[in-house]
Design an enzyme around this catalytic site. Structure first.
Site, PDB file in Angstrom:
ATOM      1  N   TYR A  72       1.343 -30.588 -20.986  1.00  0.00           N
ATOM      2  CA  TYR A  72       2.220 -29.660 -20.252  1.00  0.00           C
ATOM      3  C   TYR A  72       3.674 -29.960 -20.589  1.00  0.00           C
ATOM      4  O   TYR A  72       4.114 -31.107 -20.487  1.00  0.00           O
ATOM      5  CB  TYR A  72       1.952 -29.807 -18.756  1.00  0.00           C
ATOM      6  CG  TYR A  72       2.815 -28.954 -17.844  1.00  0.00           C
ATOM      7  CD1 TYR A  72       3.302 -27.721 -18.247  1.00  0.00           C
ATOM      8  CD2 TYR A  72       3.133 -29.390 -16.569  1.00  0.00           C
ATOM      9  CE1 TYR A  72       4.076 -26.951 -17.406  1.00  0.00           C
ATOM     10  CE2 TYR A  72       3.906 -28.625 -15.709  1.00  0.00           C
ATOM     11  CZ  TYR A  72       4.372 -27.398 -16.126  1.00  0.00           C
ATOM     12  OH  TYR A  72       5.151 -26.626 -15.291  1.00  0.00           O
ATOM     13  N   CYS A  73       4.422 -28.937 -20.996  1.00  0.00           N
ATOM     14  CA  CYS A  73       5.852 -29.051 -21.286  1.00  0.00           C
ATOM     15  C   CYS A  73       6.074 -30.119 -22.358  1.00  0.00           C
ATOM     16  O   CYS A  73       5.492 -30.060 -23.431  1.00  0.00           O
ATOM     17  CB  CYS A  73       6.607 -29.336 -19.983  1.00  0.00           C
ATOM     18  SG  CYS A  73       8.402 -29.333 -20.143  1.00  0.00           S
ATOM     19  N   LEU A  74       6.900 -31.109 -22.092  1.00  0.00           N
ATOM     20  CA  LEU A  74       7.147 -32.173 -23.062  1.00  0.00           C
ATOM     21  C   LEU A  74       5.873 -32.938 -23.389  1.00  0.00           C
ATOM     22  O   LEU A  74       5.697 -33.422 -24.512  1.00  0.00           O
ATOM     23  CB  LEU A  74       8.220 -33.118 -22.519  1.00  0.00           C
ATOM     24  CG  LEU A  74       8.619 -34.324 -23.380  1.00  0.00           C
ATOM     25  CD1 LEU A  74       9.003 -33.889 -24.788  1.00  0.00           C
ATOM     26  CD2 LEU A  74       9.759 -35.084 -22.715  1.00  0.00           C
TER      27      LEU A  74
END
Length: 586
Positions: free
Chosen positions: A317-319
């Site tokens: 998720y995300c980074l």
């Protein structure tokens, strides 16, 4: 790269670093050099563009005439009793949520809010399409102009906001008294480092991050949680979740009704999740390689031990998704086939168009951050929160001030708001590498990002990919996320859901007004551009979660008896109950 080498060790360089750090403290880490260069670039090119200035003059005249006609028309309707005319700003949407209340369409508030909207439009025109201006400088100037205008919005002042005037007359000013008391309470809480109002209803481990499980691994970077199965049988391939370390992991394990982790466990999956340590000064030298080796690879080794001889579904998720793509590319390069699939939620692999965050990322800005992080050892929670608040200032700053301190309405805390307030830090070395290698240099997309001394390429990834974008994401815009189609020929199921970077992911079944589009690109299919994809992908009502569960099911084997919790003989004994200790660190 050692964090202390962000600036050379000689005395003159240290002098420069100290000055940069002092400037960062005064300017809240905003580079004055960037602002000055952006203004000079824009102003000098605008001065040398008589055609553009003439266009702006014509726009100002046409706006003035339109505003006059609008006010004259409304004067007639007031005398005749006819309905009020609708707002008519040039090239604007028919309504603006900031001025939707009926009071804004009555004199003199109609004039105030229409004048303000026209001013916003004029400045938007003035800061765009100026021949010769650097696109980045144009974005910075445009953003600064809009933020300054928001400061003077009639919505932000009691006398010029009809909602505040009406409420004050109705309550005899008690709303302002309540708002003042709320302001004092918030200031006192901040001064003594206490939690925000309402946070007492959202205790981590009780109300949030409450899915049962055990921590089976702990090192200086993360804890690994294995969740207790709730079904008699599970799919043999476990799911390993790699969240972002920008915020706490439990965005994926909020309240029981909207916890993605709980939902996944309930659908018959063995789930593991990384909980990152909240770094301090001692972790200043942690880099991207540390998060890769002692984070992802250490967690994968533990999962392989607890569930041996089974491939793993990995989610980032995300980074965390960016880290997962780096890890998957390195594994593919090294012929490591332990992954069954990859799921990437609002995660970028190509940073050539990173979205609104690029406003705060250029060499001047990064140098200022590095100077400050050399002193502190990390990026502070206030720095990250400030950047995100500026990007959504209408919602996160001005609406909060008006609703809470002027209307006297204190919004109740929600689980998502409580999670958002539970901020984390970022190690200096890692954050510098992240900004320079990924944002500024785009090393991953261009095949220059090194792992173990050798570059990796996303094009090597061959396992199926489930990739999620969200329509109003200002952190990882969906068109930027979509660029993974250009980087790997593997099968990609791309899903676009309504909502933002967080609310689009926390999208449980039964949530009102949710919808998504989905389309799978097979390895033999031709490329669809994002706009063509948007016009082609079928739309479905509801949450994307069941579609993802079905996607995982199609790539998993027949259910079997759940594995044990941990593997004590192999060094992965249960250390303590979920959510562990790292998530509680402030």
């Amino acid at each position: 790269m050692n964090v202390h080498s962000l600036f050379p060790a000689n005395a003159t360089a240290q002098m420069d670093q100290r000055l940069h750090a002092a400037v960062a403290r005064v300017t809240s880490s905003v580079s004055p050099t960037l602002l000055l260069l952006s203004y000079i670039d824009w102003a000098t090119h605008l001065a040398a563009a008589p055609g553009k200035r003439l266009e702006l003059l014509q726009l100002a005249i046409s706006q003035s005439l339109l505003l006059s006609q609008y006010m004259e028309g409304n004067a007639v309707t007031r005398m005749t009793g006819a309905p009020e005319l609708p707002p008519v700003p040039v090239n604007a949407p028919k309504s603006d949520w900031r001025f939707d209340a009926p009071g804004w369409h009555a004199w003199p508030y109609s004039f105030l809010h229409q004048s303000y909207l026209l001013s916003e439009q004029w400045w938007q025109a003035a800061t765009t399409d100026v021949y010769g201006v650097s696109p980045h400088h144009a974005e910075v100037v445009g953003f600064a102009a809009q933020e300054l205008l928001k400061l003077f919005s009639p919505r932000n002042f009691p006398v010029t906001n009809p909602e505040i005037v009406r409420r004050t007359l109705q309550e005899g000013g008690l709303n302002l008294v309540r708002g003042g008391l709320y302001a004092v309470d918030d200031i006192m809480r901040q001064a003594r480092g206490a939690a925000k109002f309402g946070m007492e209803h959202f205790e981590v481990g009780r109300d949030l991050a409450a899915t049962p499980g055990q921590v089976i691994l702990k090192n200086d970077v993360m804890e690994l949680i294995q969740y207790t199965p709730t079904t008699e049988q599970v799919h043999p391939e476990p799911v390993l979740i790699i969240p972002a370390w920008i915020m706490k992991y439990y965005i994926l394990d909020l309240s029981p009704h909207n916890s993605l982790i709980k939902y996944l466990v309930g659908q018959g999956h063995t789930v593991f999740c990384v909980s990152w340590k909240n770094p301090g000064v001692a972790e200043r030298d942690l880099g991207m390689d540390d998060y890769l080796s002692r984070g992802f690879h250490a967690a994968l080794a533990a999962v392989n031990t607890v569930v041996p001889q089974r491939k793993v579904h990995a989610l980032g998720y995300c980074l965390g998704g960016t880290l997962l793509s780096i890890a998957a590319a390195a594994m593919a390069r090294d012929h490591d086939d332990r992954l069954a699939s990859i799921t990437m939620l609002a995660a970028q692999t190509d940073f050539s168009e990173p979205g609104d965050l690029s406003l705060f990322i250029d060499p001047s800005q990064v140098a200022l951050l590095e100077a400050q992080m050399t002193d502190t050892g990390y990026l502070t929670t206030e720095q990250m929160a400030g950047a995100f608040q500026l990007l959504r200032s209408d919602y996160l700053i001005w609406s909060h001030l008006v609703d809470t301190y002027m209307l006297g309405e204190r919004q109740p805390m929600t689980d998502l708001m409580a999670w958002n307030a539970d901020a984390t830090r970022m190690p200096a070395r890692m954050h510098s590498q992240y900004l320079r290698r990924l944002f500024l240099d785009n090393d991953l997309a261009e095949g220059r990002y090194p792992v173990d001394g050798k570059p990796v390429a996303v094009t090597d990834i061959r396992v199926p990919v489930f990739c999620l974008g969200t329509t109003t994401d200002h952190v990882a815009p969906w068109r930027s996320v979509y660029k993974i189609h250009l980087l790997t020929p593997t099968e990609i199921t791309f899903v676009l859901t309504n909502g933002g970077h967080n609310a689009g992911v926390v999208n449980e079944p039964g949530h009102h007004h949710r919808k998504f589009q989905s389309l799978t690109r097979r390895a033999c299919d031709s490329y669809l551009g994002p706009d063509e994809w948007l016009a082609t992908a079928p739309e479905q009502a509801g949450s994307w979660w069941p579609a993802w569960i079905e996607w995982l099911k199609e790539r998993s084997s027949a259910p079997v008896t759940p594995p044990g919790m941990g593997a004590s003989k192999q060094g992965y004994a249960a250390i303590g109950p979920a959510p562990g200790r790292y998530v509680l660190e402030k």
